[in-house]
Design a protein around this motif. Structure first.
Motif, PDB file in Angstrom:
ATOM      1  N   UNK A 116       0.818  -1.215   0.000  1.00 58.46           N
ATOM      2  CA  UNK A 116       0.000   0.000   0.000  1.00 58.46           C
ATOM      3  C   UNK A 116       0.848   1.259   0.000  1.00 58.46           C
ATOM      4  N   UNK A 117       2.027   1.206   0.615  1.00 54.80           N
ATOM      5  CA  UNK A 117       2.858   2.403   0.696  1.00 54.80           C
ATOM      6  C   UNK A 117       3.637   2.700  -0.554  1.00 54.80           C
ATOM      7  N   UNK A 118       3.881   1.685  -1.391  1.00 55.96           N
ATOM      8  CA  UNK A 118       4.703   1.863  -2.587  1.00 55.96           C
ATOM      9  C   UNK A 118       3.898   1.810  -3.879  1.00 55.96           C
ATOM     10  N   UNK A 119       2.590   1.649  -3.759  1.00 59.33           N
ATOM     11  CA  UNK A 119       1.758   1.561  -4.950  1.00 59.33           C
ATOM     12  C   UNK A 119       0.420   2.242  -4.698  1.00 59.33           C
ATOM     13  N   UNK A 120       0.038   3.141  -5.589  1.00 59.22           N
ATOM     14  CA  UNK A 120      -1.270   3.800  -5.451  1.00 59.22           C
ATOM     15  C   UNK A 120      -2.396   2.797  -5.604  1.00 59.22           C
ATOM     16  N   UNK A 121      -2.231   1.851  -6.529  1.00 62.24           N
ATOM     17  CA  UNK A 121      -3.259   0.833  -6.706  1.00 62.24           C
ATOM     18  C   UNK A 121      -3.361  -0.041  -5.457  1.00 62.24           C
ATOM     19  N   UNK A 122      -2.186  -0.413  -4.911  1.00 64.54           N
ATOM     20  CA  UNK A 122      -2.182  -1.207  -3.697  1.00 64.54           C
ATOM     21  C   UNK A 122      -2.838  -0.477  -2.539  1.00 64.54           C
ATOM     22  N   UNK A 123      -2.573   0.831  -2.429  1.00 65.11           N
ATOM     23  CA  UNK A 123      -3.195   1.611  -1.362  1.00 65.11           C
ATOM     24  C   UNK A 123      -4.705   1.660  -1.526  1.00 65.11           C
ATOM     25  N   UNK A 124      -5.155   1.817  -2.777  1.00 71.60           N
ATOM     26  CA  UNK A 124      -6.589   1.877  -3.014  1.00 71.60           C
ATOM     27  C   UNK A 124      -7.301   0.590  -2.658  1.00 71.60           C
ATOM     28  N   UNK A 125      -6.637  -0.533  -2.886  1.00 74.57           N
ATOM     29  CA  UNK A 125      -7.252  -1.831  -2.619  1.00 74.57           C
ATOM     30  C   UNK A 125      -7.152  -2.211  -1.144  1.00 74.57           C
ATOM     31  N   UNK A 126      -6.020  -1.917  -0.509  1.00 80.74           N
ATOM     32  CA  UNK A 126      -5.723  -2.438   0.831  1.00 80.74           C
ATOM     33  C   UNK A 126      -6.108  -1.484   1.945  1.00 80.74           C
ATOM     34  N   UNK A 127      -5.817  -0.190   1.772  1.00 77.04           N
ATOM     35  CA  UNK A 127      -5.923   0.727   2.908  1.00 77.04           C
ATOM     36  C   UNK A 127      -7.350   0.858   3.434  1.00 77.04           C
ATOM     37  N   UNK A 128      -8.327   0.889   2.537  1.00 76.48           N
ATOM     38  CA  UNK A 128      -9.716   1.030   2.980  1.00 76.48           C
ATOM     39  C   UNK A 128     -10.169  -0.094   3.898  1.00 76.48           C
ATOM     40  N   UNK A 129     -10.032  -1.362   3.461  1.00 76.09           N
ATOM     41  CA  UNK A 129     -10.422  -2.468   4.351  1.00 76.09           C
ATOM     42  C   UNK A 129      -9.668  -2.481   5.678  1.00 76.09           C
ATOM     43  N   UNK A 130      -8.383  -2.098   5.646  1.00 75.35           N
ATOM     44  CA  UNK A 130      -7.624  -2.090   6.904  1.00 75.35           C
ATOM     45  C   UNK A 130      -8.169  -1.018   7.840  1.00 75.35           C
ATOM     46  N   UNK A 131      -8.527   0.140   7.296  1.00 72.79           N
ATOM     47  CA  UNK A 131      -9.089   1.200   8.133  1.00 72.79           C
ATOM     48  C   UNK A 131     -10.441   0.776   8.715  1.00 72.79           C
ATOM     49  N   UNK A 132     -11.208   0.013   7.942  1.00 76.89           N
ATOM     50  CA  UNK A 132     -12.466  -0.524   8.468  1.00 76.89           C
ATOM     51  C   UNK A 132     -12.186  -1.492   9.611  1.00 76.89           C
ATOM     52  N   UNK A 133     -11.194  -2.384   9.397  1.00 77.73           N
ATOM     53  CA  UNK A 133     -10.817  -3.318  10.463  1.00 77.73           C
ATOM     54  C   UNK A 133     -10.305  -2.561  11.691  1.00 77.73           C
ATOM     55  N   UNK A 134      -9.612  -1.464  11.468  1.00 79.97           N
ATOM     56  CA  UNK A 134      -9.102  -0.658  12.579  1.00 79.97           C
ATOM     57  C   UNK A 134     -10.232  -0.185  13.477  1.00 79.97           C
ATOM     58  N   UNK A 135     -11.384   0.112  12.899  1.00 79.45           N
ATOM     59  CA  UNK A 135     -12.525   0.584  13.687  1.00 79.45           C
ATOM     60  C   UNK A 135     -13.288  -0.522  14.380  1.00 79.45           C
ATOM     61  N   UNK A 136     -12.975  -1.774  14.053  1.00 83.04           N
ATOM     62  CA  UNK A 136     -13.655  -2.915  14.675  1.00 83.04           C
ATOM     63  C   UNK A 136     -12.694  -3.573  15.660  1.00 83.04           C
ATOM     64  N   UNK A 137     -12.985  -3.588  16.942  1.00 86.83           N
ATOM     65  CA  UNK A 137     -12.082  -4.260  17.890  1.00 86.83           C
ATOM     66  C   UNK A 137     -11.917  -5.732  17.525  1.00 86.83           C
TER      67      UNK A 137
END
Length: 291
Positions: A120-141
């Motif tokens: 996600x940090x080295x690819x814009x496409x990777x960030x678009x695919x990965x970062x959103x779901x991880x942020x959702x998981x971050x909000x779920x204990x």
């Protein structure tokens, strides 16, 4: 031949000395101000002050009767109980089981967080695919997922290790990804100008830039791993510190419960201390307030 009177010459010399002393005093004052602004020199074994004070208050409260032994056993009772548990081998066996669980989950979570952060940090496409779901998981204990994980993986070791891994995964990803995104773009431009290959760019630019964030994420990850362990060991476990504490709760053995809590705290403190030690060694080139 000078016509200055002796008194006048003395006055001129004193004035010159005073003039030179003023900037020196001003600089000394500035140096003193700089020293006062910082936290000061490290105190030897300063991190032990807080736990020692807590132990002192606990001991004083137990000795004076302010703390009811039925609610919180005295420190000397806890030490005696710990000695008995060590003598019959129960404590070592349960600590070993818990440590293996925690380290397994931490290893899986760290590997997943690091790999996904790099993508996600080295690819814009990777960030678009990965970062959103991880942020959702971050909000779920992670602990809120235990009922679902039980349905998927049962109540065995797999569920426990996966729960710990999910707790450790998020902080590693978040801080490593942030470290990658905050690398100075001038270093990237310099690497392009020098014609660095992709592997050399990762080795000389990306790795040093992301390392502070990764190590900070590891400090949060080890804490999250022990927190998750304390919960999952209450779910159909037949060994481990949490199982020992659950059994003690059934029989009202407050001293055994306190022994388990102390062991959890010591393991977490030791883990954090090891990461801090690695951080000081690896990032010794940084000059910070920590000294």
């Amino acid at each position: 031949m000078s016509t200055d009177a002796p008194g006048e010459r003395l006055t001129l010399v004193e004035t010159a000395k005073t003039t030179k002393a003023v900037p020196a005093a001003r600089n000394a004052g500035r140096r003193g101000a700089r020293r006062r602004l910082g936290p000061g020199r490290p105190i030897p074994y300063g991190r032990a002050l807080g736990p020692l004070l807590l132990l002192a208050f606990w001991s004083a409260g137990s000795a004076t009767g302010l703390i009811d032994a039925r609610n919180l056993s005295a420190p000397w009772t806890v030490v005696t109980t710990a000695g008995d548990l060590i003598a019959d081998g129960r404590l070592q066996s349960n600590v070993w089981t818990s440590t293996v669980r925690a380290l397994s989950g931490l290893a899986y979570g760290t590997a997943a967080g690091l790999v996904l952060a790099l993508i996600a940090g080295l690819s814009r496409l990777g960030e678009g695919v990965i970062d959103g779901p991880v942020q959702i998981k971050r909000g779920i204990p992670s602990l809120a997922l235990i009922p679902l994980l039980i349905l998927w993986f049962g109540i065995g070791e797999s569920m426990k290790v996966i729960t710990i891994a999910l707790g450790a995964f998020v902080p590693v990803y978040i801080h490593t990804h942030n470290g990658l995104r905050t690398i100075d773009s001038r270093y990237v431009e310099l690497a392009e100008t020098l014609g660095l290959s992709r592997p050399r760019f990762l080795l000389h630019i990306v790795l040093p830039g992301a390392l502070p964030g990764f190590l900070l994420g590891m400090r949060f990850a080890v804490t999250a791993a022990w927190l998750a362990l304390a919960v999952v060991e209450q779910v159909n476990a037949t060994s481990g510190i949490g199982y020992m504490m659950g059994l003690a709760r059934t029989y009202g053995q407050t001293d055994v419960i306190i022994v388990g809590l102390v062991v959890y705290g010591l393991l977490g403190l030791l883990s954090d201390g090891l990461v801090r030690l690695v951080e000081r060694k690896v990032l010794s080139w940084r000059r910070t307030l920590a000294g």
